[in-house]
Design an enzyme around this catalytic site. Structure first.
Site, short mmCIF file in Angstrom:
data_model
loop_
_atom_site.label_atom_id
_atom_site.label_comp_id
_atom_site.label_asym_id
_atom_site.label_seq_id
_atom_site.Cartn_x
_atom_site.Cartn_y
_atom_site.Cartn_z
N HIS A 1 23.76 3.99 -17.50
CA HIS A 1 22.74 2.98 -17.78
C HIS A 1 22.27 2.25 -16.52
CE1 HIS A 1 26.25 0.10 -18.05
NE2 HIS A 1 25.36 -0.67 -17.47
N ASP B 1 25.02 5.82 -32.09
CA ASP B 1 26.38 5.41 -31.81
C ASP B 1 27.07 6.21 -30.71
OD1 ASP B 1 26.09 3.51 -33.76
OD2 ASP B 1 27.02 4.72 -35.34
N SER C 1 29.36 -3.35 -14.36
CA SER C 1 29.13 -2.07 -15.02
C SER C 1 29.13 -0.94 -14.00
CB SER C 1 27.78 -2.08 -15.74
OG SER C 1 27.79 -2.98 -16.81
#
Length: 378
Positions: free
Chosen positions: A170, A235, A311
């Site tokens: 991401h 998910d 992250s």
């Protein structure tokens, strides 16, 4: 003689996944020992040129998902074709060109050992803030802290080879498009900033570093699994929130090897460790450790204090390497983001790390080495 391959069918793949999940340490000795895993082989089958991406997505420094352990555990096992699709990947090059590579999954025939409405201002800090800012060149420039690097998109990464950095997908791609700055992505290494302004590598008493600064290296290419690109809207997306960056030149630092994530009950003290560049402490490398609270095959749930910016940090543990007769740290996961989880009707929040499974290990290792024979030991 070259070892023969056979395609991993669905039943074989399921057995492999279950066997890896329940693998026991190879010794009952008191030392927490790195277990041996049977690692599959993942090889490219075909590569297709894609249109150049737009690089129009905003960089996100964390991922939020409401699907917790029970949600993931209740999901059906993926089919063989689904797993192949998830492990296929896109490669982004520094000139903006983009390719998509389909993969095959094989087993060596001769065997191998191998809630969202709540305020989220402080949601990743649990009670007393237990993070430690790492100061001073004697710590920042020494292993393992020296393996932590900063991405120009704002995330953290970890050195896992001479020219490779492991991070979260991401940080590069939002699931639909590459983020702004991904084409000219850079990786920052903390270096001493000398009082006299000199650039020499040797530090003497007459030129002690006043503070640290980042030295940047451009990224040559980036690999992102299709499981992230295909699954970010559902998910399974967080399960594949990892990416590998190849630098344009070697970084010349000690790096940390990747390893297959053991079950949480086999981790030393049940704990994990990671260091990152949390955005609430700009310019500081922040270290933390905590207990694993729950796990699925692909994710580790914990409550390590963390903020956006951490992250992409490599989650590691230190265990005994029996073959080498020494203690060794390995990256077993990538810090991804945050989840609100419904625990028996009571909302509870976790920070989540993506586990390096045998399949992910085979994929990442091949990206690094380019030779499956170097990726047989997880």
């Amino acid at each position: 003689m070259e070892p023969a391959f056979r395609m991993a069918g669905l039943s074989t793949l399921i057995l492999l996944l279950c066997a890896a999940k329940d693998a026991m340490p190879s010794s009952s000795h008191w030392k927490p020992t790195w277990p041996s895993y049977r690692v599959p082989v993942i090889l490219p089958q075909s590569t297709l040129n894609l249109d150049k991406p737009q690089f129009d997505a905003e960089a996100r420094l964390e991922v939020v998902s409401p699907c917790g352990p029970a949600c993931h555990k209740s999901s059906p096992l993926p089919t063989y074709e689904e797993v192949k699709n998830y492990l296929s990947y896109e490669t982004l090059y520094a000139n903006g060109s983009l390719t998509e590579t389909e993969v095959g999954i094989y087993i060596l025939s001769n065997g191998g050992d191998g809630s969202q409405g709540k305020s989220r201002t402080k949601r990743q800090i649990y009670g007393y803030d237990s993070r430690f800012s790492i100061f001073g060149k004697d710590f920042l420039l020494n292993y393992p802290f020296s393996t932590s690097v900063k991405l120009s998109t704002g995330c953290t990464g970890t050195l896992v080879a001479e020219k490779h950095v492991l991070t979260a997908a991401h940080c590069i791609h939002d699931g639909k498009s590459y983020v702004k700055g991904a084409q000219k992505l850079r990786v920052g290494f903390l270096k001493p900033k000398l009082k006299d302004g000199s650039k020499g590598a040797n530090i003497t008493n007459s030129a002690m570093p006043e503070k640290m600064k980042f030295q940047w290296i451009r990224v040559k290419r980036t690999h992102v699994p299709k499981g992230w690109i295909k699954g970010n809207a559902n998910d399974i997306g967080m399960d594949y929130d990892y990416a590998l960056l190849e630098l344009k030149k070697p970084h010349k630092r000690k790096f940390m090897k990747i390893g297959v994530s053991p079950p949480a009950r086999h981790l030393p003290g049940g704990r994990i460790h990671f260091s990152g560049y949390d955005n609430d402490r700009p310019g500081n490398l922040v270290y933390r450790f905590c207990d694993v609270k729950d796990e699925t095959y692909d994710l580790l749930y914990q409550q390590c204090d963390a903020q956006p910016g951490a992250s992409g940090s490599g989650v590691y543990v230190r265990m005994w390497k029996r073959q080498n007769h020494k203690w060794e740290r390995k990256i077993i996961g990538i810090f991804s983001g945050h989840q609100w989880v419904d625990m028996n009707g009571t909302p509870q929040d976790f920070n989540v790390a993506v586990r390096i499974t045998p399949l992910k290990y085979a994929q990442i290792c091949y990206w690094i080495k380019g030779n499956y024979l170097d990726c047989r030991e997880g």
